[in-house]
Design an enzyme around this catalytic site. Structure first.
Site, PDB file in Angstrom:
ATOM      1  N   GLY A  15       0.779  -1.240   0.000  1.00 41.36           N
ATOM      2  CA  GLY A  15       0.000   0.000   0.000  1.00 41.36           C
ATOM      3  C   GLY A  15       0.805   1.281   0.000  1.00 41.36           C
ATOM      4  CG  ASN A  17       1.432   3.333  -5.777  1.00 37.84           C
ATOM      5  OD1 ASN A  17       1.783   4.374  -6.312  1.00 37.84           O
ATOM      6  ND2 ASN A  17       2.044   2.175  -5.971  1.00 37.84           N
ATOM      7  CG  MET A  94      -1.170  -7.582  -6.828  1.00 38.22           C
ATOM      8  SD  MET A  94      -0.403  -6.743  -8.229  1.00 38.22           S
ATOM      9  CE  MET A  94       0.967  -5.933  -7.407  1.00 38.22           C
ATOM     10  CB  ILE A  96      -7.433  -9.571 -14.027  1.00 38.29           C
ATOM     11  CG1 ILE A  96      -5.930  -9.286 -14.174  1.00 38.29           C
ATOM     12  CG2 ILE A  96      -8.187  -9.145 -15.295  1.00 38.29           C
ATOM     13  CD1 ILE A  96      -5.268  -9.851 -15.401  1.00 38.29           C
ATOM     14  CG  LEU A  97     -11.370  -5.688 -11.143  1.00 39.23           C
ATOM     15  CD1 LEU A  97     -11.325  -4.181 -10.943  1.00 39.23           C
ATOM     16  CD2 LEU A  97     -12.244  -6.359 -10.082  1.00 39.23           C
ATOM     17  CG  HIS A 113       1.484  -1.358 -15.528  1.00 37.75           C
ATOM     18  ND1 HIS A 113       1.220  -2.637 -15.076  1.00 37.75           N
ATOM     19  CD2 HIS A 113       2.539  -1.466 -16.388  1.00 37.75           C
ATOM     20  CE1 HIS A 113       2.073  -3.482 -15.639  1.00 37.75           C
ATOM     21  NE2 HIS A 113       2.881  -2.800 -16.432  1.00 37.75           N
ATOM     22  CD  GLU A 151     -12.896  -3.727 -23.372  1.00 37.66           C
ATOM     23  OE1 GLU A 151     -13.185  -2.832 -22.545  1.00 37.66           O
ATOM     24  OE2 GLU A 151     -12.731  -3.493 -24.582  1.00 37.66           O
ATOM     25  CD  GLU A 181      12.653   6.212  -3.295  1.00 39.26           C
ATOM     26  OE1 GLU A 181      12.818   5.709  -2.186  1.00 39.26           O
ATOM     27  OE2 GLU A 181      13.607   6.584  -4.027  1.00 39.26           O
ATOM     28  CD  GLU A 184       4.561   2.320  -9.122  1.00 42.87           C
ATOM     29  OE1 GLU A 184       3.570   1.959  -8.468  1.00 42.87           O
ATOM     30  OE2 GLU A 184       5.525   1.561  -9.337  1.00 42.87           O
TER      31      GLU A 184
HETATM   32  C1  GAR Z   1       3.244  -1.000  -7.457  1.00 44.20           C
HETATM   33  O1  GAR Z   1       4.517  -0.945  -8.031  1.00 44.20           O
HETATM   34  C2  GAR Z   1       2.186  -0.986  -8.542  1.00 44.20           C
HETATM   35  O2  GAR Z   1       2.496  -0.168  -9.628  1.00 44.20           O
HETATM   36  C3  GAR Z   1       2.189  -2.432  -8.959  1.00 44.20           C
HETATM   37  O3  GAR Z   1       2.322  -3.136  -7.745  1.00 44.20           O
HETATM   38  C4  GAR Z   1       3.014  -2.341  -6.779  1.00 44.20           C
HETATM   39  C5  GAR Z   1       2.159  -2.234  -5.534  1.00 44.20           C
HETATM   40  O4  GAR Z   1       2.827  -1.593  -4.493  1.00 44.20           O
HETATM   41  N1  GAR Z   1       1.002  -2.752  -9.674  1.00 44.20           N
HETATM   42  C6  GAR Z   1       0.961  -3.620 -10.693  1.00 44.20           C
HETATM   43  O5  GAR Z   1       1.910  -4.254 -11.053  1.00 44.20           O
HETATM   44  C7  GAR Z   1      -0.409  -3.751 -11.358  1.00 44.20           C
HETATM   45  N2  GAR Z   1      -0.276  -4.416 -12.623  1.00 44.20           N
HETATM   46  P1  GAR Z   1       2.065  -0.888  -3.283  1.00 44.20           P
HETATM   47  O6  GAR Z   1       1.100  -1.919  -2.686  1.00 44.20           O
HETATM   48  O7  GAR Z   1       3.159  -0.556  -2.329  1.00 44.20           O
HETATM   49  O8  GAR Z   1       1.347   0.326  -3.802  1.00 44.20           O
END
Ligand code: GAR
Length: 203
Positions: A15, A17, A94, A96-97, A113, A151, A181, A184
């Site tokens: 978490g 992000n 993680m 897919i919907l 992403h 989709e 850092e 994202e």
């Molecule tokens: C992040 O790097 C995000 O971009 C990636 O998973 C990580 C989650 O970190 N997402 C994907 O790969 C989606 N396809 P976080 O739980 O610390 O935010």
């Protein structure tokens, strides 16, 4: 402004992000939206602790317990409806919907992403795997993308992107951290503010 856009954040793991979004709401980078709900598909995800510390309502929805993708998505929809959610943010979610879910919220679901789409994206590219693929291909620049969810996995309209340099000696873990850092944690809050403001304007 009538009222802020009601936001739900869907998470599965650490978490960071989500934390960037919480911090951005506090600092005023996000001023047009408010995080009202955090939903995890994994029990005990650390993201849930981050939400609780910020006083945000949390829910855990387990596909295994509910028995099917359909029941899993129905439960999420019910929670979103009850909370009056107008914008759904996938932040390290993680799972897919299905098309039936994504088509119910056109241009109302956004995802972050960890690569420059269309590189290293789509089914099977998530988390560290994305950075492993970037390193094994040998790209010198990677980054992050925030996009609308439709989709097609990682196939929706791009909202924001930011490039990050790959450095000699990078491991997938080091590169993942740098992309978080430098890209994202910066573009996800900005994109959430942009889309929230647009939703408010359309009300
Ligand atoms: C992040 O790097 C995000 O971009 C990636 O998973 C990580 C989650 O970190 N997402 C994907 O790969 C989606 N396809 P976080 O739980 O610390 O935010």
């Amino acid at each position: 402004m009538l009222h802020k856009t009601n936001i739900a954040v869907l998470v599965s793991g650490g978490g960071t992000n989500l934390q960037a979004l919480i911090d951005a709401e506090k600092s005023g980078i996000i001023k047009s939206g408010e995080i009202k709900l955090v939903i995890s598909n994994k029990e005990g995800a650390y993201a849930l602790e981050r939400a609780k510390s910020a006083g945000i309502r949390t829910e855990t929805v387990s596909k295994k317990e509910l028995g099917s993708q359909e029941a899993f998505e129905e439960k999420i929809k019910e929670l979103l409806k009850d909370a009056g959610i107008e914008l759904i943010v996938l932040a390290g979610f993680m799972s897919i919907l299905s098309e039936s879910f994504t088509s119910a919220y056109p241009e109302r679901i956004i995802n972050v992403h960890p690569s420059l789409i269309p590189s290293f994206c789509g089914a099977g590219f998530y988390g560290l795997r994305v950075h492993e693929a970037a390193l094994s291909y040998g790209v010198k620049v990677t980054g992050a993308t925030v996009h609308f969810v439709n989709e097609i996995p990682d196939g929706g309209k791009i909202i924001m992107q930011k490039a990050v340099e790959v450095q000699p000696g990078d491991t997938p873990e080091i590169l993942q951290r740098r992309v978080m850092e430098q890209a994202e944690w910066i573009i996800l809050p900005r994109a959430v503010e942009k889309v929230s403001a647009e939703i408010n304007k359309s009300k």
